[in-house]
Design a protein around this motif. Structure first.
Motif, PDB file in Angstrom:
ATOM      1  N   ARG A 162       0.846  -1.194   0.000  1.00  8.15           N
ATOM      2  CA  ARG A 162       0.000   0.000   0.000  1.00  8.15           C
ATOM      3  C   ARG A 162       0.884   1.248   0.000  1.00  8.15           C
ATOM      4  NH1 ARG A 162      -2.945  -0.804   5.464  1.00  8.15           N
ATOM      5  NH2 ARG A 162      -0.743  -1.067   5.965  1.00  8.15           N
ATOM      6  N   LEU A 163       0.340   2.326  -0.503  1.00  9.31           N
ATOM      7  CA  LEU A 163       1.095   3.581  -0.521  1.00  9.31           C
ATOM      8  C   LEU A 163       1.569   3.931   0.889  1.00  9.31           C
ATOM      9  CD1 LEU A 163       2.115   6.027  -2.101  1.00  9.31           C
ATOM     10  CD2 LEU A 163      -0.149   7.059  -1.852  1.00  9.31           C
ATOM     11  N   LEU A 164       0.725   3.651   1.879  1.00  9.23           N
ATOM     12  CA  LEU A 164       1.077   3.898   3.278  1.00  9.23           C
ATOM     13  C   LEU A 164       2.343   3.143   3.676  1.00  9.23           C
ATOM     14  CD1 LEU A 164       0.323   4.962   6.156  1.00  9.23           C
ATOM     15  CD2 LEU A 164      -1.134   2.965   6.390  1.00  9.23           C
ATOM     16  N   ASP A 165       2.438   1.863   3.259  1.00  6.75           N
ATOM     17  CA  ASP A 165       3.626   1.055   3.582  1.00  6.75           C
ATOM     18  C   ASP A 165       4.860   1.630   2.906  1.00  6.75           C
ATOM     19  OD1 ASP A 165       1.946  -0.774   4.907  1.00  6.75           O
ATOM     20  OD2 ASP A 165       1.534  -1.822   3.032  1.00  6.75           O
ATOM     21  N   THR A 166       4.713   2.037   1.649  1.00  5.20           N
ATOM     22  CA  THR A 166       5.855   2.581   0.918  1.00  5.20           C
ATOM     23  C   THR A 166       6.365   3.845   1.616  1.00  5.20           C
ATOM     24  OG1 THR A 166       4.842   1.766  -1.093  1.00  5.20           O
ATOM     25  CG2 THR A 166       6.639   3.334  -1.367  1.00  5.20           C
ATOM     26  N   ILE A 167       5.430   4.704   1.994  1.00  8.00           N
ATOM     27  CA  ILE A 167       5.812   5.969   2.621  1.00  8.00           C
ATOM     28  C   ILE A 167       6.495   5.726   3.972  1.00  8.00           C
ATOM     29  CG2 ILE A 167       4.853   8.035   3.734  1.00  8.00           C
ATOM     30  CD1 ILE A 167       2.748   8.070   1.452  1.00  8.00           C
ATOM     31  N   ARG A 168       5.909   4.859   4.773  1.00  7.86           N
ATOM     32  CA  ARG A 168       6.443   4.663   6.124  1.00  7.86           C
ATOM     33  C   ARG A 168       7.674   3.770   6.155  1.00  7.86           C
ATOM     34  NH1 ARG A 168       3.800   5.925  10.804  1.00  7.86           N
ATOM     35  NH2 ARG A 168       4.770   4.131  11.779  1.00  7.86           N
ATOM     36  N   LYS A 169       7.622   2.670   5.373  1.00 10.96           N
ATOM     37  CA  LYS A 169       8.679   1.660   5.535  1.00 10.96           C
ATOM     38  C   LYS A 169       9.823   1.817   4.546  1.00 10.96           C
ATOM     39  CE  LYS A 169       5.832  -1.185   8.119  1.00 10.96           C
ATOM     40  NZ  LYS A 169       5.259  -2.443   8.502  1.00 10.96           N
ATOM     41  N   GLN A 170       9.499   2.186   3.319  1.00 10.77           N
ATOM     42  CA  GLN A 170      10.593   2.350   2.351  1.00 10.77           C
ATOM     43  C   GLN A 170      11.202   3.735   2.464  1.00 10.77           C
ATOM     44  OE1 GLN A 170      11.329   0.692  -1.247  1.00 10.77           O
ATOM     45  NE2 GLN A 170       9.362  -0.310  -1.578  1.00 10.77           N
ATOM     46  N   LEU A 171      10.353   4.753   2.518  1.00 12.62           N
ATOM     47  CA  LEU A 171      10.868   6.122   2.539  1.00 12.62           C
ATOM     48  C   LEU A 171      11.136   6.617   3.962  1.00 12.62           C
ATOM     49  CD1 LEU A 171       8.583   7.712  -0.218  1.00 12.62           C
ATOM     50  CD2 LEU A 171      10.782   6.563  -0.475  1.00 12.62           C
ATOM     51  N   LYS A 172      10.710   5.827   4.948  1.00 15.09           N
ATOM     52  CA  LYS A 172      10.907   6.170   6.363  1.00 15.09           C
ATOM     53  C   LYS A 172      10.282   7.516   6.733  1.00 15.09           C
ATOM     54  CE  LYS A 172      13.727   2.575   6.833  1.00 15.09           C
ATOM     55  NZ  LYS A 172      13.082   1.309   7.210  1.00 15.09           N
ATOM     56  N   LEU A 173       9.228   7.879   6.053  1.00 12.44           N
ATOM     57  CA  LEU A 173       8.510   9.106   6.398  1.00 12.44           C
ATOM     58  C   LEU A 173       7.368   8.708   7.326  1.00 12.44           C
ATOM     59  CD1 LEU A 173       8.458  10.761   2.855  1.00 12.44           C
ATOM     60  CD2 LEU A 173       9.883  11.415   4.799  1.00 12.44           C
ATOM     61  N   THR A 174       7.659   8.704   8.617  1.00 15.01           N
ATOM     62  CA  THR A 174       6.708   8.135   9.565  1.00 15.01           C
ATOM     63  C   THR A 174       5.724   9.172  10.120  1.00 15.01           C
ATOM     64  OG1 THR A 174       8.377   8.389  11.262  1.00 15.01           O
ATOM     65  CG2 THR A 174       8.200   6.226  10.242  1.00 15.01           C
ATOM     66  N   GLY A 175       5.719  10.362   9.540  1.00 12.50           N
ATOM     67  CA  GLY A 175       4.713  11.353   9.925  1.00 12.50           C
ATOM     68  C   GLY A 175       3.323  10.889   9.556  1.00 12.50           C
ATOM     69  N   THR A 176       3.202  10.191   8.453  1.00 15.09           N
ATOM     70  CA  THR A 176       1.907   9.650   8.020  1.00 15.09           C
ATOM     71  C   THR A 176       1.564   8.460   8.915  1.00 15.09           C
ATOM     72  OG1 THR A 176       2.430  10.329   5.767  1.00 15.09           O
ATOM     73  CG2 THR A 176       0.645   8.732   6.037  1.00 15.09           C
ATOM     74  N   LYS A 177       0.395   8.497   9.542  1.00 13.68           N
ATOM     75  CA  LYS A 177       0.047   7.482  10.546  1.00 13.68           C
ATOM     76  C   LYS A 177      -0.912   6.435  10.002  1.00 13.68           C
ATOM     77  CE  LYS A 177       2.390   9.843  13.553  1.00 13.68           C
ATOM     78  NZ  LYS A 177       3.817   9.514  13.590  1.00 13.68           N
ATOM     79  N   GLU A 178      -0.815   5.231  10.561  1.00 16.54           N
ATOM     80  CA  GLU A 178      -1.800   4.198  10.267  1.00 16.54           C
ATOM     81  C   GLU A 178      -2.768   4.110  11.426  1.00 16.54           C
ATOM     82  OE1 GLU A 178      -0.424   0.329   9.052  1.00 16.54           O
ATOM     83  OE2 GLU A 178      -2.487  -0.263   8.591  1.00 16.54           O
ATOM     84  N   GLY A 179      -4.048   4.395  11.138  1.00 15.71           N
ATOM     85  CA  GLY A 179      -5.058   4.324  12.188  1.00 15.71           C
ATOM     86  C   GLY A 179      -5.908   3.087  11.989  1.00 15.71           C
ATOM     87  N   CYS A 180      -7.013   3.247  11.279  1.00 15.57           N
ATOM     88  CA  CYS A 180      -7.987   2.158  11.158  1.00 15.57           C
ATOM     89  C   CYS A 180      -7.642   1.177  10.041  1.00 15.57           C
ATOM     90  CB  CYS A 180      -9.367   2.745  10.894  1.00 15.57           C
ATOM     91  SG  CYS A 180      -9.527   3.485   9.253  1.00 15.57           S
ATOM     92  N   SER A 181      -6.880   1.581   9.082  1.00 16.79           N
ATOM     93  CA  SER A 181      -6.488   0.765   7.917  1.00 16.79           C
ATOM     94  C   SER A 181      -7.617   0.495   6.928  1.00 16.79           C
ATOM     95  CB  SER A 181      -5.891  -0.594   8.319  1.00 16.79           C
ATOM     96  OG  SER A 181      -5.015  -0.461   9.390  1.00 16.79           O
ATOM     97  N   VAL A 182      -8.797   1.054   7.139  1.00 13.31           N
ATOM     98  CA  VAL A 182      -9.897   0.790   6.210  1.00 13.31           C
ATOM     99  C   VAL A 182     -10.611   2.075   5.769  1.00 13.31           C
ATOM    100  CG1 VAL A 182     -10.350  -1.608   6.815  1.00 13.31           C
ATOM    101  CG2 VAL A 182     -11.403   0.205   8.169  1.00 13.31           C
ATOM    102  N   GLY A 183      -9.885   3.165   5.727  1.00 15.36           N
ATOM    103  CA  GLY A 183     -10.454   4.380   5.146  1.00 15.36           C
ATOM    104  C   GLY A 183     -11.489   5.104   5.981  1.00 15.36           C
ATOM    105  N   GLU A 184     -11.499   4.852   7.295  1.00 13.58           N
ATOM    106  CA  GLU A 184     -12.512   5.519   8.117  1.00 13.58           C
ATOM    107  C   GLU A 184     -11.973   6.630   8.996  1.00 13.58           C
ATOM    108  OE1 GLU A 184     -14.898   2.719  10.209  1.00 13.58           O
ATOM    109  OE2 GLU A 184     -15.751   1.914   8.360  1.00 13.58           O
ATOM    110  N   CYS A 185     -10.664   6.656   9.236  1.00 11.87           N
ATOM    111  CA  CYS A 185     -10.177   7.632  10.223  1.00 11.87           C
ATOM    112  C   CYS A 185      -9.379   8.771   9.623  1.00 11.87           C
ATOM    113  CB  CYS A 185      -9.375   6.928  11.304  1.00 11.87           C
ATOM    114  SG  CYS A 185      -7.694   6.513  10.821  1.00 11.87           S
ATOM    115  N   GLY A 186      -8.775   8.563   8.461  1.00 14.06           N
ATOM    116  CA  GLY A 186      -8.057   9.648   7.794  1.00 14.06           C
ATOM    117  C   GLY A 186      -6.667   9.947   8.339  1.00 14.06           C
ATOM    118  N   ALA A 187      -6.182   9.167   9.313  1.00 11.68           N
ATOM    119  CA  ALA A 187      -4.851   9.434   9.875  1.00 11.68           C
ATOM    120  C   ALA A 187      -3.758   9.282   8.812  1.00 11.68           C
ATOM    121  CB  ALA A 187      -4.574   8.495  11.047  1.00 11.68           C
ATOM    122  N   CYS A 188      -4.015   8.460   7.805  1.00  8.10           N
ATOM    123  CA  CYS A 188      -3.007   8.172   6.779  1.00  8.10           C
ATOM    124  C   CYS A 188      -3.149   9.074   5.557  1.00  8.10           C
ATOM    125  CB  CYS A 188      -3.120   6.717   6.353  1.00  8.10           C
ATOM    126  SG  CYS A 188      -4.653   6.394   5.447  1.00  8.10           S
TER     127      CYS A 188
END
Lengths: 157, 302
Positions: free
Chosen positions: A24-50
């Motif tokens: 997922r784009l979230l994984d690429t941003i956090r794990k590959q690019l190490k940009l951990t400002g983007t957060k994982e909340g609900c993982s199903v599009g309901e919370c908007g943290a990502c």
């Protein structure tokens, strides 16, 4: 299956990456690019943290495959701050005390940025609609809305 | 077993099992060829806003993907004298922002504006909403009211299906294994028409409809010449309530008995109890909504 080659521009920098097909784009941003400002909340599009900005639109990065967005421009919360210091939106969030625990903040900032870029002088209702996909469980929405209003007034691109 | 909400890490990570095949064709022709080859063994990715929820933490169980997001020829809203044609990969956001749609199909546009959140609307598509065929899909009720039809294509062939014949059960439809939904065609209502849309849910945004309702009335002088009434989350599929439509046609608004029509709506739907509301609640809301819709249209027409 072999990894897929993708080219992404994140916060103005170009990256050529190899991604797994289910990444997922979230994984690429956090794990590959190490940009951990983007957060994982609900993982199903309901919370908007990502929330990040993908080609000028706010999207949930937990619901996008990186392979789908090959060639795209992405802005994450790390893209706000510049050599000149904090971005007007960030300053307004601090001034209006629109942060408590801070977990929803990066997503809120991205939704607000997408709004102000398209609509530099939004009404309160337009701000509420722009932020409706971002949940906050502790700060309270009022300060957040006020912060976006203040930033738009001061900065309004 | 229910997963702890405090999980440390999502299992949907880069270290997971990769798909066997990930296809991202740039043209519809290529997409149709791939679909013809794989049939039901390939999953179509449109906006993926439903798919990623349905396959939460088990995306890896989808072996083959057909990603339509790069097919620009499926992204359009084109008006002619008779109808509007909408490409299946048109987003909710594009529908929400279309000036022409605002004037001619206000009920469809209002529904698009009520889908999920800005993040969902900028990814989710009309074609995905239809093909997912959820009983609560927000665009489906207006498409039934406006009597839309859907173009289903296979490599070398195409057919049209009327919206009301398309949905066969919860998340089920008439599409064959090799077909891709490519276009939505909606006939233009007469100039003198009025509509009403409402989405009922526990909160305003980011919610799956407990009930949704759309009514489109066309007028000839002051008599209703055509009625399109549909409801979502009120039956196993989104439903068009033809019997009620028949009760409306030929009458003027002040000849209608709102309460009687509301009672009739209650009889015509078949809702269930679920996490979003009970059968009884849905019936009561359907009754009230029908009355509110008629009152609202009447007041706007003065």
């Amino acid at each position: 299956m072999a990894k897929l080659d993708v080219e992404l521009t994140v916060n103005g920098e170009k990256y050529n990456l190899k991604v797994g097909s289910q990444e997922r784009l979230l994984d690429t941003i956090r794990k590959q690019l190490k940009l951990t400002g983007t957060k994982e909340g609900c993982s199903v599009g309901e919370c908007g943290a990502c929330t990040v900005i993908l080609d000028d639109k706010a999207v949930n990065s937990c619901m996008v495959l990186t392979a789908q967005v090959d060639g795209s421009q992405i802005i994450t919360v790390e893209g706000l701050e510049s050599k000149g210091g904090l971005h007007p939106l960030q300053k307004a969030f601090i001034e209006k005390q629109a942060i408590q625990c801070g977990f929803c903040t990066p997503g809120m900032l991205m939704s607000a940025l997408a709004l102000i870029k398209e609509n530099p002088q939004p009404s309160k209702e337009e701000i509420k609609t722009a932020l409706e996909g971002n949940l906050c469980r502790c700060t309270g929405y009022q300060q957040i809305i006020e912060a976006v209003e203040a930033a738009a007034e001061e900065w309004g691109v | 077993m229910k997963k702890s909400p405090m999980k440390l890490e999502s299992s949907q990570t880069i270290s997971g099992v990769d798909f066997e095949n990930y296809f991202q064709p740039g043209s519809l022709k290529e997409a149709l060829e791939i679909k013809a080859e794989y049939g039901r063994d390939i999953t179509i990715a449109a906006g993926t806003t439903d798919l990623f929820v349905a396959y939460y933490e088990r995306l890896h169980t989808i072996k083959n993907w057909l990603d339509l997001s790069k097919i620009d020829e499926l992204k359009y809203i084109k008006f002619s004298e008779k109808n509007v044609k909408i490409g299946a990969m048109t987003t909710h956001l594009a529908l929400k922002e279309s000036e022409e749609l605002k004037g001619k199909f206000p009920v469809l546009q209002a529904a698009a504006a009520d889908v999920g959140s800005p993040q969902i609307r900028s990814r989710g598509t009309i074609g995905g909403n239809i093909a997912t065929s959820s009983p609560s899909g927000d665009l489906l009720t207006p498409l039934l009211s406006y009597q839309a039809r859907f173009k289903l294509e296979t490599a070398g062939k195409s057919r049209w299906a009327a919206a009301e014949e398309f949905f066969t059960g919860p998340k089920q439809n008439i599409m064959g294994p090799k077909e891709i939904l490519t276009e939505i065609e909606v006939p233009l209502p007469k100039n003198d028409s009025s509509g009403y849309w409402i989405k009922i849910g526990r909160r305003k945004a980011l919610v799956i409809s407990t009930l949704n309702f759309s009514l489109v009335l066309e007028f000839n002088k002051e008599k209703i010449s055509r009625a399109g009434l549909a409801m979502g989350s009120a039956a196993p599929t989104p439903v068009r309530l033809k019997k009620i439509e028949e009760m409306l046609v030929g009458k003027s608004l002040d000849e209608l008995d709102h309460r009687k029509l509301g009672e009739e709506v209650k009889k015509q739907i078949a809702p269930i109890d679920d996490v979003r509301g009970t059968k009884e609640y849905r019936e009561d809301v359907a009754f009230e909504t029908m009355i509110n819709a008629l009152e609202d249209i009447e007041s706007r027409r003065g």
